[in-house]
Design a protein around this motif. Structure first.
Motif: not given
Length: 221
Positions: A16-17, A201-202, A190, A182, A186, A19-21
């Motif tokens: 997820r991290l 938050c993802v 976040v 990451w 984060h 994908e987010d960045r």
């Protein structure tokens, strides 16, 4: 204290991290191994923004060990007075620059142990340089990564070194190169210290065991 994440949850956390960045990178400005080393050494107990404001003018006049030593401790101090602990940092930057000239021909060594022998360079600084410049699978633990690791249950530890050792054990190989960036980003934007943005938050669902999550925003009517 949050319970540890499972292996499957850890893999999903990094997925997820990532994908987010997709392209995480340091927010410190640098153009060589040496200027990154100096910037990271100056960043202890200071923000990247404050360091960049100081190093812009500084690196314009001294971007090599030779130039930094020639600049001297007093003149260097005048460039970094806006950064915390500037007196000690000025002394260390001159010291590490001189040692690079004396022992490594002015080059930054691609070895964590050697880096940690330089004045003012601890494990965190060495790990950042090894990761960013030499593509080593190191995870430098600062306050943001320490907080995220303990809050989520990713890597629980009482000291940065303990958390760093744990992260290296539990982080899947595919994510080790980017893990430092990451996690730090984060934590910075976040999973903040005082008011974590849990609603945005993802990792909120399924990848975080923090018991005091802030409420998710209510849907607009």
């Amino acid at each position: 204290m949050p319970r540890p994440l499972t292996r499957a949850q850890i893999a999903e956390l990094y997925r997820r991290l990532a994908e987010d960045r997709p392209t995480p990178k340091t927010e410190l400005n640098y153009d060589s191994a040496y200027t990154l080393l100096v910037a990271v050494a100056l960043s202890a107990q200071a923000t990247d923004v404050s360091v960049n404001k100081a190093t812009g003018p500084l690196f314009a006049v001294a971007s090599t060990p030779e130039a930094m030593v020639a600049l001297g401790e007093d003149r260097l101090a005048s460039y970094i007075k806006t950064i915390g602990l500037w007196r000690t940092k000025a002394k260390n930057v001159i010291g590490l620059s001189q040692k690079l000239l004396d022992d490594y021909g002015g080059e930054v060594p691609a070895d964590r142990g050697a880096l940690q022998q330089l004045p003012g360079v601890g494990r965190k600084t060495a790990d950042v340089v090894m990761n960013e410049i030499f593509d080593a699978e190191t995870i430098a633990v600062d306050t943001h990564i320490f907080r995220v690791s303990n809050r989520t249950g990713l890597a629980i530890g009482k000291t940065p070194d303990a958390v760093g050792d744990r992260l290296l054990k539990v982080t899947p190989p595919a994510y080790r190169k980017g893990a430092h960036h990451w996690l730090i980003l984060h934590g910075r934007y976040v999973c903040k210290a005082r008011t974590p943005a849990c609603g945005a938050c993802v990792l909120r669902e399924g990848c975080c065991h923090f018991p005091q999550k802030t409420p998710a925003p209510k849907p607009a009517r």
